[in-house]
Write a protein that holds these residues in place. Sequence first.
Motif, PDB file in Angstrom:
ATOM      1  N   LEU A  54      39.904  13.848   3.888  1.00 34.88           N
ATOM      2  CA  LEU A  54      41.151  13.975   4.643  1.00 34.88           C
ATOM      3  C   LEU A  54      42.334  13.406   3.864  1.00 34.88           C
ATOM      4  O   LEU A  54      43.430  13.970   3.882  1.00 34.88           O
ATOM      5  CB  LEU A  54      41.038  13.270   5.996  1.00 34.88           C
ATOM      6  CG  LEU A  54      40.246  13.997   7.071  1.00 34.88           C
ATOM      7  CD1 LEU A  54      40.143  13.136   8.329  1.00 34.88           C
ATOM      8  CD2 LEU A  54      40.878  15.340   7.394  1.00 34.88           C
ATOM      9  N   ALA A  55      42.097  12.291   3.200  1.00 33.12           N
ATOM     10  CA  ALA A  55      43.161  11.665   2.401  1.00 33.12           C
ATOM     11  C   ALA A  55      43.619  12.608   1.295  1.00 33.12           C
ATOM     12  O   ALA A  55      44.828  12.814   1.099  1.00 33.12           O
ATOM     13  CB  ALA A  55      42.660  10.351   1.811  1.00 33.12           C
ATOM     14  N   ARG A  56      42.667  13.187   0.573  1.00 30.80           N
ATOM     15  CA  ARG A  56      43.019  14.087  -0.531  1.00 30.80           C
ATOM     16  C   ARG A  56      43.648  15.388  -0.028  1.00 30.80           C
ATOM     17  O   ARG A  56      44.570  15.916  -0.645  1.00 30.80           O
ATOM     18  CB  ARG A  56      41.778  14.403  -1.384  1.00 30.80           C
ATOM     19  CG  ARG A  56      41.153  13.209  -2.109  1.00 30.80           C
ATOM     20  CD  ARG A  56      42.067  12.606  -3.169  1.00 30.80           C
ATOM     21  NE  ARG A  56      42.357  13.499  -4.251  1.00 30.80           N
ATOM     22  CZ  ARG A  56      41.738  13.493  -5.428  1.00 30.80           C
ATOM     23  NH1 ARG A  56      40.790  12.622  -5.685  1.00 30.80           N
ATOM     24  NH2 ARG A  56      42.063  14.361  -6.349  1.00 30.80           N
ATOM     25  N   LEU A  57      43.162  15.886   1.105  1.00 29.97           N
ATOM     26  CA  LEU A  57      43.736  17.098   1.689  1.00 29.97           C
ATOM     27  C   LEU A  57      45.195  16.863   2.084  1.00 29.97           C
ATOM     28  O   LEU A  57      46.080  17.666   1.757  1.00 29.97           O
ATOM     29  CB  LEU A  57      42.923  17.537   2.904  1.00 29.97           C
ATOM     30  CG  LEU A  57      43.456  18.758   3.663  1.00 29.97           C
ATOM     31  CD1 LEU A  57      43.439  19.993   2.779  1.00 29.97           C
ATOM     32  CD2 LEU A  57      42.628  18.985   4.929  1.00 29.97           C
ATOM     33  N   ASN A  58      45.452  15.769   2.756  1.00 31.54           N
ATOM     34  CA  ASN A  58      46.815  15.433   3.168  1.00 31.54           C
ATOM     35  C   ASN A  58      47.724  15.257   1.944  1.00 31.54           C
ATOM     36  O   ASN A  58      48.865  15.731   1.933  1.00 31.54           O
ATOM     37  CB  ASN A  58      46.796  14.169   4.033  1.00 31.54           C
ATOM     38  CG  ASN A  58      48.075  13.967   4.790  1.00 31.54           C
ATOM     39  OD1 ASN A  58      48.473  14.824   5.565  1.00 31.54           O
ATOM     40  ND2 ASN A  58      48.714  12.834   4.574  1.00 31.54           N
ATOM     41  N   ALA A  59      47.219  14.585   0.913  1.00 34.98           N
ATOM     42  CA  ALA A  59      47.992  14.388  -0.313  1.00 34.98           C
ATOM     43  C   ALA A  59      48.280  15.726  -1.012  1.00 34.98           C
ATOM     44  O   ALA A  59      49.378  15.933  -1.535  1.00 34.98           O
ATOM     45  CB  ALA A  59      47.260  13.444  -1.262  1.00 34.98           C
ATOM     46  N   ALA A  60      47.315  16.620  -0.999  1.00 35.94           N
ATOM     47  CA  ALA A  60      47.510  17.943  -1.613  1.00 35.94           C
ATOM     48  C   ALA A  60      48.572  18.739  -0.856  1.00 35.94           C
ATOM     49  O   ALA A  60      49.409  19.413  -1.473  1.00 35.94           O
ATOM     50  CB  ALA A  60      46.193  18.713  -1.643  1.00 35.94           C
ATOM     51  N   LEU A  61      48.567  18.648   0.455  1.00 34.01           N
ATOM     52  CA  LEU A  61      49.593  19.327   1.256  1.00 34.01           C
ATOM     53  C   LEU A  61      50.974  18.743   0.956  1.00 34.01           C
ATOM     54  O   LEU A  61      51.955  19.484   0.826  1.00 34.01           O
ATOM     55  CB  LEU A  61      49.270  19.206   2.745  1.00 34.01           C
ATOM     56  CG  LEU A  61      48.035  19.967   3.220  1.00 34.01           C
ATOM     57  CD1 LEU A  61      47.700  19.599   4.662  1.00 34.01           C
ATOM     58  CD2 LEU A  61      48.216  21.467   3.057  1.00 34.01           C
ATOM     59  N   ALA A  62      51.047  17.431   0.845  1.00 35.10           N
ATOM     60  CA  ALA A  62      52.318  16.772   0.523  1.00 35.10           C
ATOM     61  C   ALA A  62      52.828  17.212  -0.844  1.00 35.10           C
ATOM     62  O   ALA A  62      54.029  17.459  -1.020  1.00 35.10           O
ATOM     63  CB  ALA A  62      52.148  15.253   0.564  1.00 35.10           C
ATOM     64  N   ARG A  63      51.929  17.324  -1.814  1.00 36.11           N
ATOM     65  CA  ARG A  63      52.329  17.759  -3.159  1.00 36.11           C
ATOM     66  C   ARG A  63      52.898  19.177  -3.126  1.00 36.11           C
ATOM     67  O   ARG A  63      53.937  19.449  -3.730  1.00 36.11           O
ATOM     68  CB  ARG A  63      51.139  17.691  -4.111  1.00 36.11           C
ATOM     69  CG  ARG A  63      51.498  18.107  -5.539  1.00 36.11           C
ATOM     70  CD  ARG A  63      50.304  18.103  -6.462  1.00 36.11           C
ATOM     71  NE  ARG A  63      49.357  19.132  -6.065  1.00 36.11           N
ATOM     72  CZ  ARG A  63      48.072  18.918  -5.784  1.00 36.11           C
ATOM     73  NH1 ARG A  63      47.546  17.725  -5.888  1.00 36.11           N
ATOM     74  NH2 ARG A  63      47.284  19.911  -5.431  1.00 36.11           N
ATOM     75  N   ARG A  64      52.247  20.069  -2.388  1.00 35.24           N
ATOM     76  CA  ARG A  64      52.738  21.456  -2.286  1.00 35.24           C
ATOM     77  C   ARG A  64      54.084  21.512  -1.585  1.00 35.24           C
ATOM     78  O   ARG A  64      54.938  22.325  -1.922  1.00 35.24           O
ATOM     79  CB  ARG A  64      51.738  22.325  -1.541  1.00 35.24           C
ATOM     80  CG  ARG A  64      50.563  22.719  -2.384  1.00 35.24           C
ATOM     81  CD  ARG A  64      49.780  23.791  -1.704  1.00 35.24           C
ATOM     82  NE  ARG A  64      50.566  25.017  -1.718  1.00 35.24           N
ATOM     83  CZ  ARG A  64      50.126  26.175  -2.181  1.00 35.24           C
ATOM     84  NH1 ARG A  64      48.931  26.251  -2.666  1.00 35.24           N
ATOM     85  NH2 ARG A  64      50.876  27.230  -2.147  1.00 35.24           N
ATOM     86  N   TRP A  65      54.265  20.646  -0.596  1.00 34.26           N
ATOM     87  CA  TRP A  65      55.478  20.647   0.232  1.00 34.26           C
ATOM     88  C   TRP A  65      56.665  20.018  -0.493  1.00 34.26           C
ATOM     89  O   TRP A  65      57.795  20.457  -0.338  1.00 34.26           O
ATOM     90  CB  TRP A  65      55.161  19.905   1.517  1.00 34.26           C
ATOM     91  CG  TRP A  65      56.198  19.978   2.602  1.00 34.26           C
ATOM     92  CD1 TRP A  65      57.197  20.917   2.746  1.00 34.26           C
ATOM     93  CD2 TRP A  65      56.338  19.080   3.696  1.00 34.26           C
ATOM     94  NE1 TRP A  65      57.927  20.638   3.877  1.00 34.26           N
ATOM     95  CE2 TRP A  65      57.426  19.522   4.485  1.00 34.26           C
ATOM     96  CE3 TRP A  65      55.646  17.948   4.098  1.00 34.26           C
ATOM     97  CZ2 TRP A  65      57.827  18.867   5.638  1.00 34.26           C
ATOM     98  CZ3 TRP A  65      56.054  17.314   5.257  1.00 34.26           C
ATOM     99  CH2 TRP A  65      57.127  17.764   6.001  1.00 34.26           C
ATOM    100  N   THR A  66      56.405  18.992  -1.309  1.00 31.34           N
ATOM    101  CA  THR A  66      57.505  18.208  -1.879  1.00 31.34           C
ATOM    102  C   THR A  66      57.615  18.261  -3.401  1.00 31.34           C
ATOM    103  O   THR A  66      58.656  17.901  -3.949  1.00 31.34           O
ATOM    104  CB  THR A  66      57.359  16.724  -1.491  1.00 31.34           C
ATOM    105  OG1 THR A  66      56.176  16.188  -2.105  1.00 31.34           O
ATOM    106  CG2 THR A  66      57.302  16.548   0.012  1.00 31.34           C
ATOM    107  N   GLY A  67      56.537  18.621  -4.101  1.00 31.62           N
ATOM    108  CA  GLY A  67      56.550  18.574  -5.567  1.00 31.62           C
ATOM    109  C   GLY A  67      56.310  17.181  -6.118  1.00 31.62           C
ATOM    110  O   GLY A  67      56.418  16.955  -7.312  1.00 31.62           O
TER     111      GLY A  67
END
Length: 176
Positions: A54-67
């Motif tokens: 869950l931590a890595r999934l959330n971080a991956a979504l944040a990376r896609r959303w914000t760069g």
Amino acid sequence: MKLIQDIRYNIKRTCEYDPAVHSQLEVLLLYPHIKALIMHRISHSYWNHHLYFLARLNAALARRWTGIEIHPGAKIGKGLVIDHGMGVVIGETAEIGDDCVIYHGVTLGGTGKEHAKRHPTIGNRIFIGAGAKLLGNITIGDDSKIGANAVVLKDFPPHSTLVGIPAVNKAKSQKV
């Protein structure tokens, strides 16, 4: 409640730092680093509770959303401003103190040589210019400045001014 206090502090700090800000609402809704830091706080909580996927999934979504890529294991103090944050990478064992400023293209990365603590620790009130690379298990002391595109590969004491490839401390040679 701590998350809300942290968000408020980060918004206030961004307003103080960035002369282009017109309102706190603008910062909350339009500044990518605020979204990245909110998502990181959530990811970091998951990480600390051993919910790694869950931590890595959330971080991956944040990376896609914000760069902005922040590993869930990274420890980040309050008041971090990531100005023009596209391309910022903060590794798993990185530690960032309070009230720091990081510009775009900065990497707090590993060298691939360590297996435990392998990312930088930076103190409080650190300024890191665009494109700088801090690599390995190094420590940068409080109130230091790191110039654009500097490559920092070793520890430096507080109040350092680091420039060049590899970085050298120009604060030592300046007359006060």
